[in-house]
Design an enzyme around this catalytic site. Structure first.
Site, short mmCIF file in Angstrom:
data_model
loop_
_atom_site.label_atom_id
_atom_site.label_comp_id
_atom_site.label_asym_id
_atom_site.label_seq_id
_atom_site.Cartn_x
_atom_site.Cartn_y
_atom_site.Cartn_z
N ASP A 168 39.10 34.48 36.39
CA ASP A 168 39.76 35.20 37.48
C ASP A 168 41.18 34.67 37.59
OD1 ASP A 168 40.73 36.21 39.83
OD2 ASP A 168 38.99 35.63 41.05
N SER B 107 43.44 44.08 38.02
CA SER B 107 43.32 44.53 39.42
C SER B 107 42.28 45.63 39.47
CB SER B 107 44.64 45.13 39.95
OG SER B 107 44.47 45.56 41.29
N TYR C 63 45.91 47.60 48.17
CA TYR C 63 46.40 47.88 46.82
C TYR C 63 47.92 48.09 46.83
CZ TYR C 63 46.54 50.02 42.15
OH TYR C 63 46.81 50.31 40.83
N THR D 19 35.79 44.68 37.82
CA THR D 19 35.68 46.11 37.52
C THR D 19 35.82 46.38 36.02
OG1 THR D 19 38.03 46.47 37.95
CG2 THR D 19 36.54 46.84 39.80
N GLY D 20 36.23 45.40 35.26
CA GLY D 20 36.30 45.54 33.80
C GLY D 20 34.91 45.43 33.20
N GLY E 172 39.46 46.14 31.24
CA GLY E 172 39.59 47.36 32.04
C GLY E 172 39.93 48.57 31.17
#
Ligand code: UDP
Length: 310
Positions: free
Chosen positions: A56, A75, A145, A35-36, A10
């Protein structure tokens, strides 16, 4: 030290990985690439101190050999990302945090949690000191979140108090710089991409809401010092200079030399109206404060975004 960093592909954790490698530490980076992006780590290919594991961390994992630190940064972090992946976000904040804590407990390692200013929600106190308990909607559009990170803080303190795990918690405020995904939907990346493309800058609401933007090198230095300190309670790391979104838009236009117009869009639900870190604790305990003002940080980010949008 031998460190495990989750979310290493990330934006922020890839810079933090660089910081530890520069200090001569060894880093095992873990990321599921939700998302990385591997391109954030491309420069480390063949680096003797770095190893990457695609996994994961919401599922259990083990690491062979000694581990001195577990830093949990995995995250989704931009509102459009975590809203597109609400269950993954809740899982990585809850199960992912517990898996990191278990690893730290088994190895006798220090555990470091990447928490967030979002634990303060839409704050009724500005600036926010660490002692403020927050104002959070537990079922709203940001809840996946905010509550994941609040739970992660609670779990971290529970492992500290119950099992004596050596823990740290950083509350990260809006951070920007090279390696942000150009389409991640956050305001700095959106405005820079829009300005460089000559497209309208999308200001949500009337643009009077505020944020305080920290350049990534400052954020990483604060995090690095906090990791190496003996402070167990949550600590704000961010830039305390507060801007409205209209002021940010003007700064982006000035720094890019763009003549993009401003276009107003609907304000998303539960969007915090103000945000500014009180960094008295970080100043006193870490001797840290940000050095890079907004305009300079934007200027340093522009070459990256120019390449990214080309
Ligand atoms: N925002 C905006 N235009 C955009 C993206 C975001 O005006 O294209 C606003 C958003 O409504 C919020 C602020 O900018 O008030 C910061 O949004 P961001 O998603 O970067 O992070 P947040 O601090 O809200 O998590």
């Amino acid at each position: 030290m031998r460190l495990v960093i989750t979310g290493a592909a990330g934006f922020l954790a890839s810079h933090l990985t660089d910081r530890f490698l520069e200090a001569g530490d060894e880093v095992i980076g873990i990321d599921n690439l939700l998302t990385g992006r591997m391109e954030n780590l491309a420069h480390l290919e063949g680096h003797h101190g770095f190893r990457f594991i695609r996994h994961d961390v919401s599922a259990a994992f083990d690491i062979e050999g000694t581990v001195d630190g577990v830093l949990h940064f995995a995250s989704a972090a931009s509102p459009p990302d975590y809203q597109a992946h609400p269950i993954e976000t809740l899982r990585v904040g809850s199960e992912g945090t517990r898996h990191g804590l278990e690893l730290a407990r088994q190895k006798g390692a220090r555990f470091f949690l990447a928490s967030t200013s979002e634990v303060y929600g839409d704050p009724q106190v500005n600036p926010q000191p660490e002692t403020y308990w927050g104002h959070v909607n537990s079922i709203g559009p940001r809840s996946m979140y905010d509550e994941a990170k609040r739970f992660a803080e609670a779990m971290t303190m529970a492992y500290h108090r119950t099992h004596g795990v050596d823990t740290r918690i950083v509350r990260i405020f809006n951070t920007y710089g090279p390696r942000m995904r150009p389409q991640d939907g956050r305001v700095v990346s959106n405005f820079l991409v829009q300005a460089l493309r000559g497209e309208p800058l999308t200001v949500y609401g009337d643009g009077s809401q505020t944020r305080s933007f920290c350049y990534v090198s400052d954020e990483v230095e604060g995090i690095y010092r906090l990791f190496n300190s003996d402070r167990t309670l949550p600590t704000n790391i961010g830039n305390p200079v507060e801007f409205t979104m209209l002021e940010l838009a003007e700064a982006v236009l000035a720094e890019t030399g763009s003549s993009s117009p401003i276009e107003y869009r609907a304000l998303p639900g539960d969007d915090p109206k103000v945000r500014q870190p009180d960094i008295t604790v970080a100043r006193e305990i870490l001797g840290w404060e940000p050095k890079v003002p907004l305009r300079e940080g934007l200027a340093r980010s522009i070459p990256y975004f120019r390449t990214a949008v080309a």
